[in-house]
Design an enzyme around this catalytic site. Structure first.
Site, PDB file in Angstrom:
ATOM      1  N   LEU A  36      28.046  52.711  41.148  1.00  0.00           N
ATOM      2  CA  LEU A  36      28.692  53.950  40.701  1.00  0.00           C
ATOM      3  C   LEU A  36      27.730  55.119  40.484  1.00  0.00           C
ATOM      4  O   LEU A  36      27.862  56.166  41.107  1.00  0.00           O
ATOM      5  CB  LEU A  36      29.498  53.657  39.422  1.00  0.00           C
ATOM      6  N   TRP A  37      26.755  54.966  39.587  1.00  0.00           N
ATOM      7  CA  TRP A  37      25.943  56.164  39.316  1.00  0.00           C
ATOM      8  C   TRP A  37      24.945  56.414  40.427  1.00  0.00           C
ATOM      9  O   TRP A  37      24.548  57.546  40.665  1.00  0.00           O
ATOM     10  CB  TRP A  37      25.392  56.221  37.901  1.00  0.00           C
ATOM     11  N   ASP A  38      24.570  55.354  41.163  1.00  0.00           N
ATOM     12  CA  ASP A  38      23.708  55.565  42.336  1.00  0.00           C
ATOM     13  C   ASP A  38      24.381  56.535  43.310  1.00  0.00           C
ATOM     14  O   ASP A  38      23.759  57.492  43.790  1.00  0.00           O
ATOM     15  CB  ASP A  38      23.442  54.241  43.069  1.00  0.00           C
ATOM     16  N   TYR A  82      24.629  38.295  47.499  1.00  0.00           N
ATOM     17  CA  TYR A  82      24.308  38.930  46.212  1.00  0.00           C
ATOM     18  C   TYR A  82      24.626  37.941  45.106  1.00  0.00           C
ATOM     19  O   TYR A  82      25.647  37.253  45.162  1.00  0.00           O
ATOM     20  CB  TYR A  82      25.134  40.220  46.048  1.00  0.00           C
ATOM     21  N   GLN A 108      29.805  52.257  34.546  1.00  0.00           N
ATOM     22  CA  GLN A 108      28.409  52.728  34.457  1.00  0.00           C
ATOM     23  C   GLN A 108      28.436  54.175  33.984  1.00  0.00           C
ATOM     24  O   GLN A 108      29.505  54.788  33.968  1.00  0.00           O
ATOM     25  CB  GLN A 108      27.751  52.642  35.855  1.00  0.00           C
ATOM     26  N   GLY A 167      23.336  51.123  32.798  1.00  0.00           N
ATOM     27  CA  GLY A 167      22.489  51.402  33.957  1.00  0.00           C
ATOM     28  C   GLY A 167      21.021  51.125  33.650  1.00  0.00           C
ATOM     29  O   GLY A 167      20.184  51.165  34.528  1.00  0.00           O
ATOM     30  N   ASP A 169      19.463  48.274  32.541  1.00  0.00           N
ATOM     31  CA  ASP A 169      19.823  46.873  32.308  1.00  0.00           C
ATOM     32  C   ASP A 169      19.117  46.117  31.177  1.00  0.00           C
ATOM     33  O   ASP A 169      19.773  45.471  30.389  1.00  0.00           O
ATOM     34  CB  ASP A 169      19.629  46.064  33.596  1.00  0.00           C
ATOM     35  N   TYR A 355      10.721  46.849  34.977  1.00  0.00           N
ATOM     36  CA  TYR A 355      12.104  47.320  35.020  1.00  0.00           C
ATOM     37  C   TYR A 355      12.369  48.446  34.011  1.00  0.00           C
ATOM     38  O   TYR A 355      11.712  49.478  34.065  1.00  0.00           O
ATOM     39  CB  TYR A 355      12.989  46.095  34.786  1.00  0.00           C
ATOM     40  N   TRP A 356      13.264  48.259  33.050  1.00  0.00           N
ATOM     41  CA  TRP A 356      13.592  49.346  32.111  1.00  0.00           C
ATOM     42  C   TRP A 356      12.798  49.231  30.804  1.00  0.00           C
ATOM     43  O   TRP A 356      13.182  49.788  29.784  1.00  0.00           O
ATOM     44  CB  TRP A 356      15.100  49.356  31.817  1.00  0.00           C
ATOM     45  N   GLU A 399      11.780  52.013  43.575  1.00  0.00           N
ATOM     46  CA  GLU A 399      12.839  51.951  42.567  1.00  0.00           C
ATOM     47  C   GLU A 399      12.324  52.508  41.225  1.00  0.00           C
ATOM     48  O   GLU A 399      13.018  53.233  40.537  1.00  0.00           O
ATOM     49  CB  GLU A 399      13.299  50.497  42.416  1.00  0.00           C
TER      50      GLU A 399
HETATM   51  C1  GLC Z   1      19.872  48.199  38.675  1.00  0.00           C
HETATM   52  C2  GLC Z   1      19.735  49.416  37.765  1.00  0.00           C
HETATM   53  C3  GLC Z   1      21.036  50.193  37.777  1.00  0.00           C
HETATM   54  C4  GLC Z   1      21.401  50.556  39.200  1.00  0.00           C
HETATM   55  C5  GLC Z   1      21.455  49.300  40.096  1.00  0.00           C
HETATM   56  C6  GLC Z   1      21.591  49.646  41.567  1.00  0.00           C
HETATM   57  O1  GLC Z   1      20.808  47.312  38.200  1.00  0.00           O
HETATM   58  O2  GLC Z   1      19.403  49.013  36.489  1.00  0.00           O
HETATM   59  O3  GLC Z   1      20.925  51.358  37.008  1.00  0.00           O
HETATM   60  O4  GLC Z   1      22.625  51.204  39.254  1.00  0.00           O
HETATM   61  O5  GLC Z   1      20.247  48.591  39.966  1.00  0.00           O
HETATM   62  O6  GLC Z   1      20.563  50.492  41.991  1.00  0.00           O
END
Ligand code: GLC
Length: 433
Positions: A36-38, A82, A108, A167, A169, A355-356, A399
């Protein structure tokens, strides 16, 4: 090393490579479906050179919309391997989920109204109207869903129920709450993300199990927000989601106004409430914003760069702004060699490549750059923008990046990095691709 002139060409090549017709995957292998937010970031980038294709990226998101208005965080495409695909979420067994396409059962951050408005600015008048006519009722349905299902207190401060919804994670404050999840139930699922990216740059097995177990709990409750809020140990009033929501609400008002459409008064009241309620996530003692644990009512006071999102939504007082900027420009915390780390460099939670939990993400820098501009700090915004460009020139369209030396981490050929590079370059006056 990419040169400035080839940066835009390469960014477009990446978006073309990840293009599936009307939607774009974040990157092959690791994330082969639509997120979604991508797609929102991708559409804003693509709008600089192909507004019609950008508008289709937004429209494609509504293929996945549930009857209750929810926009899912993933729309699945057929035949892609996946870990947590259609059978894991089992959306088709849910009344009100689309029956011709499989989706996840959570959302998201609500960037979509913002992206729709941005894309519309680049379209010729006739197509723009047509596009906005299509998206407006669907966006209203999504925002209604957010308030109907995710505002349990009625305060306008909405809740998220899974770290994947943020988003971000494995962001530390959420991982703290996730310790409450009984993780053993998830062992039947095998992770394949580590086939593509080294283990140290991804969530730990423990974190991964908790994420999966919580998603399974949601599935057990049929993705019914009310039941999950009552029964799940993980419910959070997230600072990133709510700040973005404020901007998205404003974008939706602009869209409706342009079309002479009416947004229900009850919804407008909610929009105002959210804007005011952000302030309740402020902690005066440490001078920053946090998300709130809805189960205990306490702020999750583990510092992360999420604290800067209210600069983006413009929901800060002068005093809060000063405090936030002090924090941001501290070289021991966020103003590192390659800013802005997602967790401050002096935190016990800081892992520069994981990652985050430390790395720089281009979408967060994009929000912070906009926030700095909004706060009137044009030069600092420009500095961060140039540092962000340099990071991509140095290490490619990754990324995420190490904030200490700028090296690339996670997946490669990452779509939102490419798209937001285009958007940022156009802001510095570099020629459009
Ligand atoms: C990871 C990120 C998330 C993003 C997804 C696809 O899960 O944390 O923000 O939307 O990857 O890129």
């Amino acid at each position: 090393m990419i040169t400035k002139t080839s940066l835009l060409d390469e960014a477009r090549d990446i978006l073309a490579k990840n293009d599936h017709g009307d939607w774009t995957q974040p990157t092959a292998g690791l994330y082969p479906h639509q997120w979604l937010w991508d797609s929102c970031f991708i559409a804003m980038g693509a709008s600089h050179y192909d507004p019609m294709r950008a508008s289709r990226e937004i429209l494609s998101l509504f293929r996945g919309q549930w009857r209750n208005g929810m926009l899912p965080h993933i729309i699945f495409s057929e035949g892609q391997k996946y870990s947590y695909g259609p059978s894991f979420w089992d959306s088709k067994s849910i009344k009100g989920a689309p029956h011709n396409i499989a989706t996840s059962g959570i959302t998201q951050p609500p960037v979509v109204a913002i992206a729709a408005w941005e894309v519309a600015q680049t379209m010729p008048e006739k197509q723009r109207k047509n596009f906005l006519e299509k998206v407006c009722p669907r966006l209203v349905a999504y925002h209604k869903w957010i308030y109907n299902e995710r505002d349990p207190e009625g305060s306008g401060l909405t809740v998220l129920m899974h770290p994947w919804e943020t988003g971000l994670d494995n962001t530390p404050p959420w991982m703290y709450v996730m310790k409450r999840v009984e993780a053993h139930r998830s062992t039947q699922y095998k992770r394949i993300d580590t086939d593509f990216v080294s283990k140290e740059e991804r969530p730990t097995d423990e974190e991964h199990k908790e994420l999966v177990a919580l998603a399974l709990l949601h599935r057990k409750y049929g993705y019914d927000s009310k039941k999950i809020i009552e029964n799940s140990p993980v419910v959070v009033q997230d600072i990133v989601f709510n700040s973005i929501l404020v901007e998205a609400n404003s974008a939706l008002i602009k869209i409706a106004r342009e079309l002479d459409k009416h947004i229900p008064g009850k919804l407008l009241v909610k929009f105002r409430q959210t804007k005011e309620a952000i302030n309740t996530l402020w902690d005066e003692e440490t001078g920053q914003f946090y998300s709130r644990d809805f189960k205990t009512g306490k702020l999750l006071n583990i510092p992360t760069s999420s604290t800067f999102l209210p600069l983006y939504s413009g929901t800060v007082s002068e005093h809060q702004k000063e405090k936030l900027l002090e924090l941001l420009f501290d070289p021991h915390k966020y103003w590192t060699q390659d800013p802005v780390p997602t967790v401050p460099a002096d935190s016990v939670y800081f892992k520069p490549r994981c990652y985050w939990q430390g790395p720089v993400w281009i979408n967060m820098n994009w929000f912070i750059i906009k926030g700095l501009k909004r706060a009137g700090l044009k030069e600092d915004a420009q500095y961060l923008l140039e540092k962000t460009e340099q990071l991509i020139e140095q290490s490619g369209f990754r990324e995420y990046y190490c904030p200490l030396d700028g090296s690339g981490c996670g997946g490669g050929s990452f779509s939102w990095t490419a798209a937001l590079a285009i958007d940022l370059c156009s802001a510095t006056g570099h020629s459009r691709p």
